[in-house]
Design a protein around this motif. Structure first.
Motif, PDB file in Angstrom:
ATOM      1  N   HIS A   1      31.714  34.289  11.947  1.00 36.44           N
ATOM      2  CA  HIS A   1      30.786  34.242  12.466  1.00 36.44           C
ATOM      3  C   HIS A   1      29.919  33.617  11.229  1.00 36.44           C
TER       4      HIS A   1
ATOM      5  N   ARG B   1      26.165  32.633   9.135  1.00 36.56           N
ATOM      6  CA  ARG B   1      24.540  33.582   9.503  1.00 36.56           C
ATOM      7  C   ARG B   1      24.013  33.610   8.311  1.00 36.56           C
ATOM      8  N   GLU B   2      22.675  33.124   8.358  1.00 41.95           N
ATOM      9  CA  GLU B   2      21.931  32.344   7.187  1.00 41.95           C
ATOM     10  C   GLU B   2      21.920  33.686   6.357  1.00 41.95           C
TER      11      GLU B   2
ATOM     12  N   TRP C   1      30.458  31.260   1.470  1.00 42.13           N
ATOM     13  CA  TRP C   1      28.724  30.355   1.549  1.00 42.13           C
ATOM     14  C   TRP C   1      28.762  29.506   0.365  1.00 42.13           C
TER      15      TRP C   1
ATOM     16  N   ARG D   1      24.056  29.734   4.074  1.00 46.17           N
ATOM     17  CA  ARG D   1      24.620  30.369   5.069  1.00 46.17           C
ATOM     18  C   ARG D   1      26.308  30.619   4.189  1.00 46.17           C
TER      19      ARG D   1
END
Lengths: 138, 138
Positions: free
Chosen positions: B11, B13-14, B88, B133
Motif C-alpha cells: 500500500h 500512503r503519503e 519510503w 510517500r
C-alpha cells in the motif's frame, strides 16, 4: 574537526558506459526524474533494463504518465556503504515515450511494481547519455 | 505470471511533513536534482539538515556550484527493503543559494563529504514543498 574527518576521503572515478549498464541490469529499483515549472521531480520506481533502455510501468492517469509522454526524462540508481564511505551512482538522461504492448520485450518479465495500483502503461526511457561515478576507498 | 507476482502489492500512503523532516534528519546521503537544457540531473551528495533546510558542500568550480547559484533545486532521499517490497521516499523542492560562512550553523558539524576534493562552498536548499510517500506491506 569532526570525529569522522580523520578518515581519508574516498577517490572519485568515472564509470564507463558498460559498467553503468551492468549496474542498471543488476538492480530493480531506481529513480525517474523530470522537470516541471517547479524544478526537478525525483520519484522511485521499479524498472527493468531492456536492450539498454529503461522500462517502467505507471498508472495511466498518474502524474508520471502525464509528464513522461514524449518528454525529456532522466533515470538514476546508486548504492552506498556508509561504513566505508564509498558508493556509486549512475545517471541516464534521455527521452521518455509510451510503449505499445506489441513493443514490449518477449520472454522477459515486465517491470514488476511493488506498489499496488493498475500500472498498465509502460514507459521507455531511451538514453542519449549514460554516466556514472564511483567512490573508492582511499 | 512472474514468480514474484504472488506477493500482495504494498500500500502507498503519503507521509506528513513532520515525518519527512524526521527522515531527513536521520540520514546523511541524499540526491540533489536540478534541471538544465537536457532535463533533470540527479547526483548523490552528503548533507545535513539545518533548521528544515538542506545544507550541502560542493567544490566552487563544479557543475553543481554553477547550477545551484540562486536556482530551483530539489533534494531526495529514500530507502527500500527488497525482500518485503517496501520503502519510503522524501522529495524536497525549493531554491538553492550560496551560504556565507557566517550563516553556517554554530555548534554543528558541516556536512561531511565522503569524496575527496576542496568542497569549500556551502549551498542551502530552502524548501517550498516537502512531500513523501511510504510503501507499507499489504
Amino acid at each position: 574537526m569532526s570525529s569522522r574527518e580523520h578518515w581519508f576521503p574516498s577517490h572519485m572515478r568515472e564509470m564507463g558506459e558498460a559498467e553503468c549498464l551492468e549496474a542498471l541490469a543488476a538492480h530493480e529499483v531506481g529513480r525517474v526524474a523530470y522537470c516541471d515549472d517547479g524544478g526537478a521531480v525525483v520519484l522511485p520506481v521499479n524498472y527493468t533494463l531492456d536492450q539498454d533502455t529503461i522500462l517502467i510501468r505507471v498508472a495511466p492517469h498518474s502524474g508520471l504518465a502525464r509528464h513522461l509522454r514524449g518528454a525529456q526524462a532522466s533515470f538514476q540508481i546508486d548504492d552506498f556503504d556508509a561504513y566505508n564511505q564509498t558508493g556509486w551512482s549512475v545517471l541516464v538522461r534521455g527521452e521518455a515515450s509510451y510503449v505499445d504492448s506489441g513493443d514490449l520485450p518477449a520472454g522477459q518479465d515486465p517491470p514488476f511494481a511493488w506498489a499496488e495500483g493498475q500500472r498498465t502503461l509502460h514507459i521507455r526511457i531511451t538514453p542519449h547519455e549514460i554516466t556514472g561515478r564511483r567512490l573508492i576507498p582511499a
